[in-house]
Enzyme design. Structure first.
Site, PDB file in Angstrom:
ATOM      1  N   CYS A   2       0.839  -1.201   0.000  1.00  0.00           N
ATOM      2  CA  CYS A   2       0.000   0.000   0.000  1.00  0.00           C
ATOM      3  C   CYS A   2       0.874   1.252   0.000  1.00  0.00           C
ATOM      4  O   CYS A   2       1.994   1.244   0.493  1.00  0.00           O
ATOM      5  CB  CYS A   2      -0.874   0.025   1.242  1.00  0.00           C
ATOM      6  SG  CYS A   2      -1.929  -1.416   1.357  1.00  0.00           S
ATOM      7  N   ARG A  27       4.546   0.964  -6.641  1.00  0.00           N
ATOM      8  CA  ARG A  27       4.474   0.033  -5.511  1.00  0.00           C
ATOM      9  C   ARG A  27       3.475  -1.084  -5.768  1.00  0.00           C
ATOM     10  O   ARG A  27       3.449  -2.072  -5.048  1.00  0.00           O
ATOM     11  CB  ARG A  27       4.068   0.789  -4.239  1.00  0.00           C
ATOM     12  CG  ARG A  27       5.117   1.760  -3.746  1.00  0.00           C
ATOM     13  CD  ARG A  27       4.554   2.666  -2.671  1.00  0.00           C
ATOM     14  NE  ARG A  27       4.346   2.009  -1.400  1.00  0.00           N
ATOM     15  CZ  ARG A  27       5.244   1.896  -0.445  1.00  0.00           C
ATOM     16  NH1 ARG A  27       6.454   2.383  -0.623  1.00  0.00           N
ATOM     17  NH2 ARG A  27       4.970   1.292   0.693  1.00  0.00           N
ATOM     18  N   TRP A  71      -2.904  -2.462  -1.830  1.00  0.00           N
ATOM     19  CA  TRP A  71      -2.490  -3.769  -2.350  1.00  0.00           C
ATOM     20  C   TRP A  71      -3.026  -4.757  -1.329  1.00  0.00           C
ATOM     21  O   TRP A  71      -2.513  -4.859  -0.225  1.00  0.00           O
ATOM     22  CB  TRP A  71      -0.967  -3.824  -2.464  1.00  0.00           C
ATOM     23  CG  TRP A  71      -0.513  -4.985  -3.270  1.00  0.00           C
ATOM     24  CD1 TRP A  71      -0.517  -5.086  -4.621  1.00  0.00           C
ATOM     25  CD2 TRP A  71      -0.025  -6.218  -2.772  1.00  0.00           C
ATOM     26  NE1 TRP A  71      -0.055  -6.318  -4.995  1.00  0.00           N
ATOM     27  CE2 TRP A  71       0.254  -7.030  -3.886  1.00  0.00           C
ATOM     28  CE3 TRP A  71       0.216  -6.722  -1.498  1.00  0.00           C
ATOM     29  CZ2 TRP A  71       0.758  -8.312  -3.763  1.00  0.00           C
ATOM     30  CZ3 TRP A  71       0.710  -8.009  -1.376  1.00  0.00           C
ATOM     31  CH2 TRP A  71       0.975  -8.786  -2.514  1.00  0.00           C
ATOM     32  N   ASN A  97      -1.015   1.550   5.895  1.00  0.00           N
ATOM     33  CA  ASN A  97      -0.169   0.557   5.242  1.00  0.00           C
ATOM     34  C   ASN A  97       0.405  -0.321   6.339  1.00  0.00           C
ATOM     35  O   ASN A  97       0.913   0.201   7.328  1.00  0.00           O
ATOM     36  CB  ASN A  97       0.958   1.275   4.481  1.00  0.00           C
ATOM     37  CG  ASN A  97       2.012   0.316   3.973  1.00  0.00           C
ATOM     38  OD1 ASN A  97       1.731  -0.860   3.731  1.00  0.00           O
ATOM     39  ND2 ASN A  97       3.226   0.794   3.805  1.00  0.00           N
ATOM     40  N   GLY A  98       0.301  -1.635   6.197  1.00  0.00           N
ATOM     41  CA  GLY A  98       0.826  -2.538   7.225  1.00  0.00           C
ATOM     42  C   GLY A  98      -0.213  -3.579   7.587  1.00  0.00           C
ATOM     43  O   GLY A  98      -1.186  -3.784   6.851  1.00  0.00           O
ATOM     44  N   GLU A 466      18.443 -22.746  -7.486  1.00  0.00           N
ATOM     45  CA  GLU A 466      17.868 -21.405  -7.522  1.00  0.00           C
ATOM     46  C   GLU A 466      18.952 -20.368  -7.837  1.00  0.00           C
ATOM     47  O   GLU A 466      18.716 -19.413  -8.578  1.00  0.00           O
ATOM     48  CB  GLU A 466      17.157 -21.102  -6.197  1.00  0.00           C
ATOM     49  CG  GLU A 466      16.608 -19.696  -6.048  1.00  0.00           C
ATOM     50  CD  GLU A 466      15.622 -19.262  -7.134  1.00  0.00           C
ATOM     51  OE1 GLU A 466      15.125 -20.104  -7.893  1.00  0.00           O
ATOM     52  OE2 GLU A 466      15.367 -18.033  -7.242  1.00  0.00           O
ATOM     53  N   LYS A 470      18.795 -17.866 -11.055  1.00  0.00           N
ATOM     54  CA  LYS A 470      18.901 -16.405 -10.944  1.00  0.00           C
ATOM     55  C   LYS A 470      19.975 -15.895 -11.882  1.00  0.00           C
ATOM     56  O   LYS A 470      19.787 -14.924 -12.597  1.00  0.00           O
ATOM     57  CB  LYS A 470      19.239 -16.081  -9.491  1.00  0.00           C
ATOM     58  CG  LYS A 470      18.572 -14.976  -8.806  1.00  0.00           C
ATOM     59  CD  LYS A 470      17.100 -14.925  -8.572  1.00  0.00           C
ATOM     60  CE  LYS A 470      16.169 -15.639  -9.462  1.00  0.00           C
ATOM     61  NZ  LYS A 470      14.840 -15.870  -9.051  1.00  0.00           N
ATOM     62  N   GLU A 473      18.833 -16.236 -15.644  1.00  0.00           N
ATOM     63  CA  GLU A 473      17.717 -15.408 -16.132  1.00  0.00           C
ATOM     64  C   GLU A 473      18.063 -13.933 -16.239  1.00  0.00           C
ATOM     65  O   GLU A 473      17.544 -13.251 -17.105  1.00  0.00           O
ATOM     66  CB  GLU A 473      16.403 -15.662 -15.376  1.00  0.00           C
ATOM     67  CG  GLU A 473      16.357 -15.341 -13.932  1.00  0.00           C
ATOM     68  CD  GLU A 473      15.049 -15.770 -13.242  1.00  0.00           C
ATOM     69  OE1 GLU A 473      14.023 -15.992 -13.903  1.00  0.00           O
ATOM     70  OE2 GLU A 473      15.076 -15.869 -12.003  1.00  0.00           O
ATOM     71  N   HIS A 489      29.045 -37.803 -13.256  1.00  0.00           N
ATOM     72  CA  HIS A 489      28.279 -38.672 -14.169  1.00  0.00           C
ATOM     73  C   HIS A 489      27.951 -37.947 -15.476  1.00  0.00           C
ATOM     74  O   HIS A 489      26.881 -38.157 -16.044  1.00  0.00           O
ATOM     75  CB  HIS A 489      27.010 -39.157 -13.477  1.00  0.00           C
ATOM     76  CG  HIS A 489      27.291 -39.916 -12.220  1.00  0.00           C
ATOM     77  ND1 HIS A 489      27.904 -41.157 -12.214  1.00  0.00           N
ATOM     78  CD2 HIS A 489      27.106 -39.583 -10.919  1.00  0.00           C
ATOM     79  CE1 HIS A 489      28.054 -41.567 -10.958  1.00  0.00           C
ATOM     80  NE2 HIS A 489      27.581 -40.627 -10.155  1.00  0.00           N
ATOM     81  N   LYS A 588       6.799 -11.869 -15.867  1.00  0.00           N
ATOM     82  CA  LYS A 588       6.607 -12.008 -14.421  1.00  0.00           C
ATOM     83  C   LYS A 588       5.513 -13.015 -14.111  1.00  0.00           C
ATOM     84  O   LYS A 588       5.596 -13.776 -13.167  1.00  0.00           O
ATOM     85  CB  LYS A 588       6.243 -10.627 -13.847  1.00  0.00           C
ATOM     86  CG  LYS A 588       6.063 -10.582 -12.353  1.00  0.00           C
ATOM     87  CD  LYS A 588       7.402 -10.426 -11.671  1.00  0.00           C
ATOM     88  CE  LYS A 588       7.362 -10.691 -10.191  1.00  0.00           C
ATOM     89  NZ  LYS A 588       8.653 -11.153  -9.687  1.00  0.00           N
TER      90      LYS A 588
HETATM   91  C1  G6P Z   1       7.900 -16.874 -14.254  1.00  0.00           C
HETATM   92  C2  G6P Z   1       8.808 -15.896 -13.525  1.00  0.00           C
HETATM   93  C3  G6P Z   1       9.610 -16.621 -12.439  1.00  0.00           C
HETATM   94  C4  G6P Z   1       8.686 -17.379 -11.512  1.00  0.00           C
HETATM   95  C5  G6P Z   1       7.761 -18.327 -12.286  1.00  0.00           C
HETATM   96  C6  G6P Z   1       6.691 -18.913 -11.408  1.00  0.00           C
HETATM   97  O1  G6P Z   1       8.655 -17.730 -15.019  1.00  0.00           O
HETATM   98  O2  G6P Z   1       9.684 -15.267 -14.430  1.00  0.00           O
HETATM   99  O3  G6P Z   1      10.371 -15.693 -11.689  1.00  0.00           O
HETATM  100  O4  G6P Z   1       9.440 -18.096 -10.576  1.00  0.00           O
HETATM  101  O5  G6P Z   1       7.102 -17.610 -13.325  1.00  0.00           O
HETATM  102  O6  G6P Z   1       5.877 -17.862 -10.991  1.00  0.00           O
HETATM  103  P1  G6P Z   1       4.836 -17.961  -9.820  1.00  0.00           P
HETATM  104  O7  G6P Z   1       4.103 -16.655  -9.849  1.00  0.00           O
HETATM  105  O8  G6P Z   1       3.934 -19.124 -10.120  1.00  0.00           O
HETATM  106  O9  G6P Z   1       5.595 -18.168  -8.556  1.00  0.00           O
END
Ligand code: G6P
Length: 593
Positions: A2, A27, A71, A97-98, A466, A470, A473, A489, A588
């Site tokens: 928010c 935001r 939000w 907000n909070g 992970e 990162k 990507e 292997h 996203k």
């Molecule tokens: C997309 C995003 C990733 C995310 C994945 C799953 O590929 O680029 O960053 O991890 O979706 O998204 P979700 O909203 O289901 O966690």
């Protein structure tokens, strides 16, 4: 997250509120609203959707206003749930907000006293409490101060009264700044809201209450008047949106400590407060997820199997749809920060058809997944703007710790010990953020390569996956995560001077074997970067670079190590000049299968 604003001065206050709110759009929000004091009345306008045209306020001429972008966290996005919220008679309006964590108890007791609530929000208890204390004889300012004594959780709020030319704003664990103009004052969640009008700001402290009139302001803490330094903001509006950070990704990584605190606040007070009725009678757990959420699921598997001894498997949501065995005693958990990933939604539907009970962990209230799963648990990360998930991943892990500990077979004192470490995690992450320069230097070395491996064992393996995701990507370096034992292997064939290896070394039963694997890698000439515990002095003997991560319970290392790996990817991508917040070809929210 928010956004809140407040204005008192000489301008058309509705217009100031709307333009300030527009500056807070980054935001993320689902609804918005403004309240203006006009003569001795408060006029409120609030709506779901994008911030509207100021001409809707023709009847709201006045020079004192508050405004809000919402939000949703408590109560779905709707006109009624949008802020400002008012008391019974519309004499007090509040934007917040909070999270007011004790709102349910407060609401029930206010309702017993005759207060009538209109929304589902936690916020609405604030105007009603202020009203209650005014009715008991306090003036507006003191009624707000009295209200504070009853609130638990985190908040930044601004209150407006129909009868006084005054705003009262309070901050506790949610951001709030005071803007100082000439014969006008502003409060806001963030600097960009007010930069158009002034660059003189006071960064309020937790526990501060600021009382604004047209010609002065006073700040109180613990009942005493305090002085706070006025600072000049040196940023442009665009820089200010990112809080002075160069990219949203870096800003979001820096929000991690707060995200852990807010998510814990939702489920833990002195003890874990999570009803786990959804696990009654289950034989096993299946996680379904994509991308980063898939990696969170792998960590969830490790935690639930270790602490609760319930069998768990993890499936890519896109593959689960080809699954056909009955699941009448399974709990299927879908993790999706956006709540909109098509494959995850489809996997949950499929699980339900196969007879499973379903649970979703998501960051977005009212998202599609919340209409599908039987039980919803929210992460409290606030909106994430950068495509690559960082703080939402850590929030997912935080919820998974809560679930695993709640289901755990450990003794109460053992659980409390881990819980205490969990509460210390924000501090550990802050210590990692203090190491940023060092991590950046190592990232700048890695930025020169085109291929990399990330390795780990046990809990270290999903951390490695992970970390590699990162890196690939956002920096476009080809990075693969592997179980350290698997390298020999096949992937060994790719090792050499041109292929650095990032090794996630944990101080648990995997430690010695991991050191052995690192030596094998070094024998094949790959440069090695090791992440290891701060107190470990062994691993550094065999590697080219070591990143010593603040010590914590080894079960919590996915949080600390992942923040390091996020920073490593960020700085490598930055040196390569990549478009970090919007990597090529990625989205996203992936709403197609
Ligand atoms: C997309 C995003 C990733 C995310 C994945 C799953 O590929 O680029 O960053 O991890 O979706 O998204 P979700 O909203 O289901 O966690």
């Amino acid at each position: 997250m928010c956004g809140i604003v407040g204005y008192i001065g000489f301008r058309r206050a509705d217009k100031v509120a709307v333009s300030a709110l527009k500056r807070l759009e980054y935001r993320g929000y689902d609804s918005w609203g403004v309240a203006v004091k006009s003569n001795d009345e408060i006029k409120v306008y609030k709506r779901v959707g994008a911030i509207g045209d100021v001409s809707q306020f023709e009847l709201c001429e006045g020079t004192i206003s508050i405004g809000h972008t919402r939000w949703a966290t408590h109560g779905k996005p709707s006109d009624v749930n949008a802020h400002p919220h008012t008391d019974c008679n519309g004499k007090i309006a509040v934007v917040h907000n909070g999270i007011i964590s004790n709102f349910q108890k407060l609401r029930e007791s206010l309702e017993r006293e005759g207060h009538v609530f209109k929304s589902e929000t936690d916020t609405e208890v604030i105007p009603h409490l202020i009203e209650k204390f005014i009715d008991s004889g306090l003036n507006f300012e003191n009624a707000v101060k009295e209200t504070l004594k009853h609130l638990k959780g985190s908040y930044a709020f601004v209150a407006l009264s129909s009868t006084e030319d005054k705003l009262v704003a309070c901050r506790y664990k949610s951001p709030l700044i005071l803007g100082i103009g000439d014969n006008e004052y502003f409060v806001a969640s963030d600097v960009p809201a007010i930069l158009e009008y002034t660059n003189r700001v006071v960064y309020l402290h937790d526990g501060d209450t600021v009382v604004l009139t047209r010609d002065s302001y006073e700040i109180y803490k613990d009942g005493k008047k305090v002085n706070r330094e006025v600072e000049i903001v040196p940023w442009s509006v665009e820089q200010a949106e990112k809080g002075g950070f160069e990219h949203f990704m870096l800003k979001e990584i820096h929000e991690t400590p707060k995200v852990i605190e807010d998510t814990l606040l939702e489920y833990v007070s002195d003890e874990i407060e999570l009803d786990v009725g959804f696990t009654a009678g289950i034989s096993d757990v299946i996680f379904v997820a994509c991308g980063t959420s898939y990696h969170a699921s792998l960590i969830g598997k490790y935690l639930i199997e270790k602490l609760a001894e319930i069998p768990v498997r993890v499936e890519y949501a896109s593959e689960f749809n080809y699954h056909n065995a009955p699941l009448s005693r399974s709990l299927v958990i879908g993790i999706t920060q956006s709540g909109e990933t098509a494959d995850t939604l489809e996997a949950l539907r499929k699980a339900q058809k196969l007879g499973a009970r379903t649970l979703a962990i998501t960051n977005v209230l009212g998202s599609s997944v919340t209409r599908i799963a039987d039980v919803i648990l929210y992460t409290r990360a606030g909106p994430e703007i950068c495509v690559a998930a960082t703080k939402t991943f850590i929030a997912q892990l935080t919820v998974l710790y809560v679930i695993a500990l709640r289901l755990s077979l450990l003794s109460r004192s053992e659980v409390n010990e881990i819980l205490a470490d969990l509460k210390l995690l924000p501090e550990k992450v802050r210590a990692i953020l203090d190491m940023e320069d060092y991590i950046r230097k190592i990232a700048e070395e890695l930025a020169n390569y085109e291929n990399m491996m990330y390795i780990g064992r046990g809990l270290g393996y999903p951390i490695a996956l992970e970390g590699a995701l990162k890196m690939k990507e956002i920096s476009y370096i080809h990075a693969e995560g592997y179980p350290a034992g698997e390298l020999k292997h096949g992937p060994f064939a790719l090792l050499g001077k041109q292929t650095p290896v990032v090794a996630c070394v944990l101080r648990d039963e995997t430690y010695d074997t991991m050191l052995g694997n690192i030596k094998e890698v070094k024998a094949r000439n790959s440069p090695v970067v090791a992440l290891t515990d701060k107190n470990d002095s062994e691993a550094e003997k065999f590697v080219d670079y070591v990143i010593k991560v603040p010590s914590t319970n080894v079960l919590l290392t996915p949080v600390t190590y992942s923040v390091v790996l996020q920073l490593l990817a960020y700085y490598a991508a930055r040196l390569r000049g990549c478009e970090i917040d919007r990597p090529r070809h990625l989205a996203k929210s992936v709403t197609v299968e």
